[in-house]
Design a protein around this motif. Structure first.
Motif, PDB file in Angstrom:
ATOM      1  N   TYR A 181       3.865   1.134   8.248  1.00  0.00           N
ATOM      2  CA  TYR A 181       2.935   0.487   9.176  1.00  0.00           C
ATOM      3  C   TYR A 181       2.022   1.495   9.868  1.00  0.00           C
ATOM      4  O   TYR A 181       1.217   1.132  10.728  1.00  0.00           O
ATOM      5  CB  TYR A 181       3.740  -0.315  10.214  1.00  0.00           C
ATOM      6  CG  TYR A 181       4.757  -1.195   9.543  1.00  0.00           C
ATOM      7  CD1 TYR A 181       4.377  -2.379   8.927  1.00  0.00           C
ATOM      8  CD2 TYR A 181       6.097  -0.817   9.465  1.00  0.00           C
ATOM      9  CE1 TYR A 181       5.301  -3.177   8.268  1.00  0.00           C
ATOM     10  CE2 TYR A 181       7.030  -1.606   8.817  1.00  0.00           C
ATOM     11  CZ  TYR A 181       6.625  -2.781   8.219  1.00  0.00           C
ATOM     12  OH  TYR A 181       7.551  -3.563   7.551  1.00  0.00           O
ATOM     13  N   ALA A 182       2.152   2.751   9.503  1.00  0.00           N
ATOM     14  CA  ALA A 182       1.306   3.803  10.060  1.00  0.00           C
ATOM     15  C   ALA A 182       0.170   4.115   9.098  1.00  0.00           C
ATOM     16  O   ALA A 182       0.082   3.566   7.995  1.00  0.00           O
ATOM     17  CB  ALA A 182       2.139   5.051  10.350  1.00  0.00           C
ATOM     18  N   ALA A 198      -2.386   6.211   6.495  1.00  0.00           N
ATOM     19  CA  ALA A 198      -2.148   6.980   5.271  1.00  0.00           C
ATOM     20  C   ALA A 198      -1.951   8.458   5.589  1.00  0.00           C
ATOM     21  O   ALA A 198      -1.144   9.137   4.938  1.00  0.00           O
ATOM     22  CB  ALA A 198      -3.316   6.789   4.304  1.00  0.00           C
ATOM     23  N   SER A 199      -2.667   8.966   6.584  1.00  0.00           N
ATOM     24  CA  SER A 199      -2.519  10.384   6.927  1.00  0.00           C
ATOM     25  C   SER A 199      -1.136  10.668   7.498  1.00  0.00           C
ATOM     26  O   SER A 199      -0.542  11.713   7.214  1.00  0.00           O
ATOM     27  CB  SER A 199      -3.600  10.800   7.930  1.00  0.00           C
ATOM     28  OG  SER A 199      -3.460  10.102   9.154  1.00  0.00           O
ATOM     29  N   VAL A 200      -0.621   9.758   8.309  1.00  0.00           N
ATOM     30  CA  VAL A 200       0.730   9.921   8.842  1.00  0.00           C
ATOM     31  C   VAL A 200       1.747   9.865   7.713  1.00  0.00           C
ATOM     32  O   VAL A 200       2.699  10.661   7.661  1.00  0.00           O
ATOM     33  CB  VAL A 200       1.029   8.854   9.915  1.00  0.00           C
ATOM     34  CG1 VAL A 200       2.511   8.843  10.276  1.00  0.00           C
ATOM     35  CG2 VAL A 200       0.183   9.099  11.161  1.00  0.00           C
ATOM     36  N   GLN A 201       1.549   8.943   6.776  1.00  0.00           N
ATOM     37  CA  GLN A 201       2.457   8.853   5.632  1.00  0.00           C
ATOM     38  C   GLN A 201       2.470  10.150   4.835  1.00  0.00           C
ATOM     39  O   GLN A 201       3.523  10.619   4.408  1.00  0.00           O
ATOM     40  CB  GLN A 201       2.052   7.682   4.741  1.00  0.00           C
ATOM     41  CG  GLN A 201       2.266   6.324   5.383  1.00  0.00           C
ATOM     42  CD  GLN A 201       1.780   5.183   4.504  1.00  0.00           C
ATOM     43  OE1 GLN A 201       1.555   5.351   3.314  1.00  0.00           O
ATOM     44  NE2 GLN A 201       1.609   4.012   5.107  1.00  0.00           N
ATOM     45  N   ALA A 256       0.832  -1.206   0.000  1.00  0.00           N
ATOM     46  CA  ALA A 256       0.000   0.000   0.000  1.00  0.00           C
ATOM     47  C   ALA A 256       0.863   1.251   0.000  1.00  0.00           C
ATOM     48  O   ALA A 256       0.561   2.235  -0.693  1.00  0.00           O
ATOM     49  CB  ALA A 256      -0.929  -0.003   1.209  1.00  0.00           C
ATOM     50  N   MET A 257       1.949   1.235   0.747  1.00  0.00           N
ATOM     51  CA  MET A 257       2.833   2.386   0.760  1.00  0.00           C
ATOM     52  C   MET A 257       3.516   2.570  -0.593  1.00  0.00           C
ATOM     53  O   MET A 257       3.609   3.688  -1.118  1.00  0.00           O
ATOM     54  CB  MET A 257       3.904   2.242   1.848  1.00  0.00           C
ATOM     55  CG  MET A 257       4.864   3.422   1.916  1.00  0.00           C
ATOM     56  SD  MET A 257       6.252   3.166   3.035  1.00  0.00           S
ATOM     57  CE  MET A 257       7.172   1.895   2.159  1.00  0.00           C
ATOM     58  N   LEU A 258       3.960   1.477  -1.193  1.00  0.00           N
ATOM     59  CA  LEU A 258       4.625   1.565  -2.492  1.00  0.00           C
ATOM     60  C   LEU A 258       3.680   2.133  -3.549  1.00  0.00           C
ATOM     61  O   LEU A 258       4.090   2.892  -4.431  1.00  0.00           O
ATOM     62  CB  LEU A 258       5.136   0.195  -2.918  1.00  0.00           C
ATOM     63  CG  LEU A 258       6.265  -0.397  -2.074  1.00  0.00           C
ATOM     64  CD1 LEU A 258       6.591  -1.815  -2.536  1.00  0.00           C
ATOM     65  CD2 LEU A 258       7.517   0.477  -2.149  1.00  0.00           C
TER      66      LEU A 258
END
Length: 849
Positions: A727-728, A730-733, A628-630
Motif C-alpha cells: 500500500y506504499a 513504488a519507491s518505498v517498495q 501492482a506489487m506482485l
C-alpha cells in the motif's frame, strides 16, 4: 605485502538432561593429567573443561537445515563472562566474541585451496577455560573433512569491527587483496605524523607508543609461526590502538599429521596423510569483565514455581513435552547469559553491549516473570547513561569502538589545527590541547543519543516500577535516592528525562498540527534518520513522523509522568522543589507540576494523534495495489503469492495505522506489526467493559495481523511479517527490496512476543477471579473469541517456523513451497526474543474457554 585499504564503515549494517551442564565440570582424573601436561608444554594456564551453556542448532529441538551450515556455542570464561564461538560455513567464518566490558572479538576465515568456504565441525564436546593474572583463555578444537586449508582474514578488535568487515563482504575477498584497516585508525597515524616532533612525541606517549612505526603496527594483527615438541603453532596478536589491551588467537596442530606454512597474512595447513584435518584454537583477552547476575536475581518466585511445574510435566510426559521444556530452559539460560549487574546486553553475537531501548522494552515485557531486582538494575543502568539534557543513551561505544570514534574526532581536530596554526597560534594551541584530551582516555565509554523512542520509554518503565504493590515504599525511596558516581541521585537524573518528555511533546500539545509532532532527525539526501526500533535505513519507509513514537510512546510517557508525579508525592518527595531545582529557569514540567490540568489536556491532545495515521482501503483498492506489487516480483515469488491471494479470496476492507508520515504529513501506508505495541499498553478490554471502546473496532484494528499476505501480514508456517508495503509507493517498495532487515521478507521475534503478550493481557482482563467472563453479552464473547483466534493462529504459524527463538527469521520459495530460514545477521540470543518466557508464563495461566 598487501596494500592497506583505509575504508569507512557504518552499521548495516539446551529434553531435560543434556550435554550442556549448569556449570563447568571437572575432567576425569586421567584426562586431567593428559590435558595438564599438554597445557604446561604450551605454557598456557591450566583450566577446566566446560560444556557449552547453550548451542544452536540443537539436535531434536531445532531444524539444522534452517541454519544453512551455521552453528554456535556459548561458554562461561574463567570470570563467568560469556564467550561465544560461531562457525558460519556459508562464509567460512569463525568468530569468537567476548561478551564482557569490551565487546571484543577474534575471527578468521577458512577456505579450501580453490578459495571455497570449508565445512567445519567442532572437534570436541566443549572447551577449556582458564586465566592467569591478566588474561582469560579459552581453548577448543575444530575439524574439517578437507585435507588442505587456507586460513586468513584475521580480524581482532571489537565485534563492531567484525560486523563491518562482514557487512562489506571483505571476508569474500582473496587473501592477497588489500589489507582490512579501519580508516579512522590509519588517518590517526597520519594525523600524528604531521605534527611537529615535540608535539608528536606527546601524542604518541598518550597512546603508549614509542614511535610512529610502533603505532602503525597496531593497525593490523601480526602473525608468527613456530614449530617444536611435535606441535606447529601460528600466533596472531593484536594490540589496541592505545596500547592498553591485547587479543590473541593461536592455531595449533600436530606436526606429525599436518604441516603449516605462513604466507604473508594467511596460513596454509595440509594433512601429511588422510582426508581430514584437526587443529586447536586458543583465544585470549585481557579486557575488563562484568559482574554476572545469578538466576535468583533475575526471576520472581511465581516464575520459578512455573518452571518447577513445567519440569515435572515434562518428566511425566513424552518427547513433545521434553522438547517444549528444553526450549523453555534454554531461554532461561539465554537470559542469564545476557544479564549482568551493570546492564542487560541486547544480544549475542551482534550487539553484546548496552542498548537502552532493548533493555527497557525487554524489562516491560518480562515484568510478569522478572524480579524487582532486575527491574531496578535496568532502570539504574539507563539512568547512569542519561545525558545532561535528559536524553536516554541508545548504545554505548566500548574499548576499541570508543577509540575508533575518538580517533575520528581527533582527526577532525588535527585538520582544524592545520587550518589555524599559521594565522592564530594561540587558538592553535587550544586546538592541540583538545586533541591531547581525546587521547588521554581513548577507551572511555561513549554514548549514542540519536534515538527518539527510548527518551519516552524510561518514564513508562519507572511508572510500572513505582506502581508495583509488591515493592515496599521504603525500597522505592531507597532506590530513587541511590547516588551515582557524581553524587547525584537516581531521582534527580530521572527528573531531567521527564523534563525532556515534557519539552519534546509541548509543541503538539499546544498546537496539534503534523509539523509539531515528534520527528526524526534529518540525515542526508537518503531521508530521515530512523529514531525508533525499526532502525534500518528504510525501516519507516523514509518517513519523518513514526507512528509508534507519536501514537504510542509520547502519549504513554505523558500518562506515566502524571502518575509518577503523584507517586513521588505519596512517597514523601517534594516534587515541586525537585523540578524547580532541576530547571531554575522554568520548564514545561514545572508548569505541569503546578497545574496538573495542563498535563491532562496535553495527554488528551496527544491521544488524538492516531487519527493522522489511520488508513483504510476498500477491496478494489486492495486488489489494485496488491496486483501492482506482485507484478514487480520475480516469477517464482509472483506465482506463489498470486496463488495465496486467489486462495484467500477475501473482499473485506482493510484498516491499519500507517508506518509513518512523510514531511508533508501524508501517511506512508505500510501495513505493520506496531499495532502490537499499542495493544500492549492500551487497556482495550477494560475500556470496552467501561463502555469507552467498541469491541468490533478493536478487532478490526488487529485484523491486519491475521489477514493473509500479500493483503495483510500473516504467512502460514512463518508468522506475521513485520511490514507489508503493497500500500506504499513504488519507491518505498524498492527500498525494502534493497534492504530486507525490516521488510516484508522477515518476521521479528520482538513483534511476535508483543502480539502474544498483548493478547494474553487483554484476554486475561476479560475474566474475573473465578474464571468467568466479566460481560456476558454476545459482542463481548465474540471479542474475546476473536482475540483467542488471533493468538492461536499466530502461535501455530510461528511454532511451525521452528525459528521463534531467533531475533528475526525469513523465508525462501523453492519449487512452489515456502521454506522458513534463519535470517543472515540474526542474533542467536536476544533480549526481545527471550520475552517468550513471559509469553509462556502468561498463556499457562489464562482461563480456559
Amino acid at each position: 605485502m598487501r596494500r592497506a585499504s583505509h575504508v569507512h564503515f557504518h552499521r548495516r549494517s539446551a529434553i531435560l538432561s543434556h550435554t550442556i551442564s549448569d556449570g563447568t565440570r571437572v575432567l576425569r582424573h586421567a584426562t586431567v593429567l593428559v590435558v595438564l601436561g599438554l597445557l604446561q608444554a604450551c605454557q598456557v594456564p591450566p583450566g577446566v573443561e566446560q560444556s557449552p551453556q547453550l548451542a544452536f542448532p540443537e539436535a531434536g529441538v531445532d531444524d539444522p537445515a534452517a541454519y544453512e551450515g551455521y552453528t554456535t556455542r556459548f561458554f562461561r570464561d574463567a570470570d563467568r563472562n560469556v564467550l561465544q564461538v560461531y562457525l558460519d560455513t556459508r562464509r567460512g567464518r569463525v568468530v569468537h566474541l567476548w561478551a564482557d566490558a569490551a565487546n571484543a572479538s577474534a575471527s578468521f576465515t577458512i577456505r579450501d585451496p580453490s578459495g571455497a568456504p570449508v565445512v567445519l565441525d567442532w572437534g570436541g564436546p566443549g572447551a577449556i577455560v582458564s586465566r592467569d593474572e591478566q588474561t582469560r583463555v579459552m581453548r577448543h578444537r575444530l575439524t574439517s573433512a578437507s585435507n588442505a586449508l587456507a586460513i586468513g582474514w584475521f580480524v581482532l578488535g571489537t565485534m563492531r569491527q567484525e560486523r563491518d568487515f562482514q557487512y562489506w563482504e571483505w571476508d569474500q575477498r582473496a587473501y592477497d587483496d588489500e589489507q582490512f584497516v579501519l580508516a579512522e585508525f590509519a588517518e590517526l597515524v597520519e594525523s600524528i605524523e604531521r605534527l611537529p616532533a615535540d608535539e608528536q612525541e606527546r601524542h604518541l606517549s598518550l597512546l603508549s607508543a614509542g614511535d610512529l612505526d610502533g603505532l602503525r603496527s597496531r593497525l593490523t594483527p601480526t602473525l608468527s609461526i613456530t614449530e617444536g615438541d611435535g606441535v606447529w603453532s601460528v600466533l596472531v596478536e593484536h594490540m589496541s590502538m592505545d596500547g592498553r589491551n591485547r587479543i590473541t588467537l593461536e592455531l595449533r596442530g600436530d606436526a606429525e599429521v599436518s604441516t603449516a606454512t605462513l604466507d604473508g597474512d594467511s596460513i596454509s595447513v595440509a594433512a601429511r596423510s588422510g582426508a581430514s584435518l584437526e587443529f586447536e584454537v586458543i583465544a585470549t583477552s585481557d579486557f575488563p569483565t562484568l559482574t554476572p547476575l545469578e538466576r535468583g536475581r533475575i526471576f520472581n518466585d511465581a516464575f520459578e514455581e512455573f518452571l518447577v511445574r513445567e519440569r515435572n510435566a515434562a518428566e511425566a510426559g513424552g518427547d513433545a513435552e521434553a522438547r517444549a521444556f528444553r526450549r523453555l530452559e534454554r531461554e532461561v539460560r539465554g537470559l542469564e547469559l545476557l544479564s549482568f549487574e551493570e546492564k542487560l546486553m541486547a544480544s549475542m553475537p551482534n550487539y553484546a553491549t548496552y542498548f537502552g531501548r532493548d533493555m527497557m522494552m525487554a524489562a516491560l515485557m518480562l515484568e510478569p516473570v522478572s524480579s524487582v531486582d532486575l527491574q531496578e538494575r535496568v532502570i539504574a543502568s539507563v539512568i547512569r547513561k542519561i545525558a545532561p539534557t535528559g536524553d536516554v543513551s541508545h548504545e554505548e561505544a566500548l574499548a576499541g569502538q570508543a577509540i575508533r570514534e575518538r580517533a575520528a574526532e581527533y582527526n577532525g581536530v588535527i585538520r582544524e589545527w592545520e587550518e589555524v596554526r599559521d594565522r592564530d597560534p594561540s587558538a592553535a594551541d587550544d586546538v592541540l590541547e583538545r586533541a591531547r584530551t581525546l587521547l588521554a582516555n581513548p577507551q572511555g565509554v561513549l554514548e549514542n543519543y540519536r534515538m527518539i523512542d527510548d527518551d519516552f520509554q524510561l518514564a513508562v518503565l519507572v511508572d510500572r516500577y513505582l506502581a508495583r504493590p509488591d515493592v515496599p515504599g521504603d525500597r522505592k525511596r531507597r532506590f530513587l535516592n541511590e547516588r551515582l558516581a557524581n553524587d547525584v541521585s537516581h531521582l534527580e537524573v530521572f527528573v531531567t528525562n521527564l523534563m525532556l518528555v515534557a519539552r519534546l511533546s509541548r509543541a503538539y500539545a499546544e498546537e496539534p498540527i503534523t509539523a509539531n509532532m515528534v520527528a526524526f532527525q534529518y540525515r542526508d539526501e537518503g531521508g530521515w534518520l530512523p529514531g525508533s526500533w525499526r532502525d534500518s535505513r528504510v525501516g519507516y519507509g523514509a518517513g519523518r513522523y513514526a507512528m509508534d513514537v507519536n501514537v504510542v510512546w509520547v502519549p504513554k510517557a505523558l500518562e506515566a509522568a502524571e502518575r509518577i508525579l503523584q507517586a513521588l508525592a505519596e512517597l514523601g518527595f517534594n516534587v515541586e522543589d525537585l523540578v524547580s531545582r532541576a530547571s531554575p529557569n522554568g520548564s514545561m514540567l514545572e508548569t505541569y507540576v503546578r497545574d496538573p490540568s495542563r498535563l491532562r489536556e496535553a495527554i488528551e491532545t496527544w491521544r488524538g494523534a492516531r487519527r493522522r495515521f489511520e488508513v483504510r482501503f476498500d477491496p478494489a483498492d486492495i486488489r489494485r495495489r496488491v496486483d501492482a506489487m506482485l507484478a514487480s516480483m520475480q516469477s517464482g515469488e509472483r506465482a506463489y503469492w498470486s496463488e495465496r491471494l486467489r486462495e484467500s479470496g477475501d473482499p473485506r476492507p482493510l484498516a491499519f495505522l500507517a508506518l509513518s508520515l512523510d514531511s508533508l504529513g501524508r501517511p506512508i501506508a505500510g501495513a505493520n506489526t506496531d499495532v502490537a505495541t499499542d495493544l500492549f499498553f492500551e487497556p482495550y478490554t477494560e475500556r470496552i467493559l467501561r463502555g469507552e471502546a467498541d469491541p468490533a473496532t478493536v478487532l478490526e484494528m488487529l485484523d491486519v495481523l491475521v489477514r493473509p499476505y500479500p493483503v495483510g501480514l500473516f504467512v502460514p508456517g512463518l508468522g506475521p511479517v513485520v511490514v507489508n508495503d503493497a500500500y506504499a509507493s513504488a519507491s518505498v517498495q524498492q527500498q525494502f527490496r534493497d534492504d530486507a532487515y525490516h521488510s516484508p521478507r522477515v518476521v521479528w521475534g520482538r513483534e511476535v512476543n508483543l502480539v502474544f503478550l498483548s493478547l494474553a493481557h487483554q484476554i486475561e482482563a476479560a475474566y474475573d477471579e473465578n474464571g468467568e467472563l466479566r460481560d456476558d453479552s454476545e459482542s463481548f464473547r465474540e471479542y474475546v473469541a476473536g482475540l483467542r483466534e488471533i493468538l492461536e493462529t499466530t502461535r501455530e504459524a510461528v511454532d511451525a517456523s521452528n525459528l521463534r527463538h531467533n531475533e528475526l527469521w525469513s523465508y525462501r520459495i523453492e519449487n512452489g513451497t515456502l521454506r522458513p530460514m534463519r535470517y543472515g545477521v540474526s542474533s542467536d540470543i536476544q533480549l526481545w526474543n527471550l520475552t517468550d518466557l513471559a509469553v509462556r508464563f502468561l498463556l499457562e495461566r489464562l482461563p480456559r474457554e
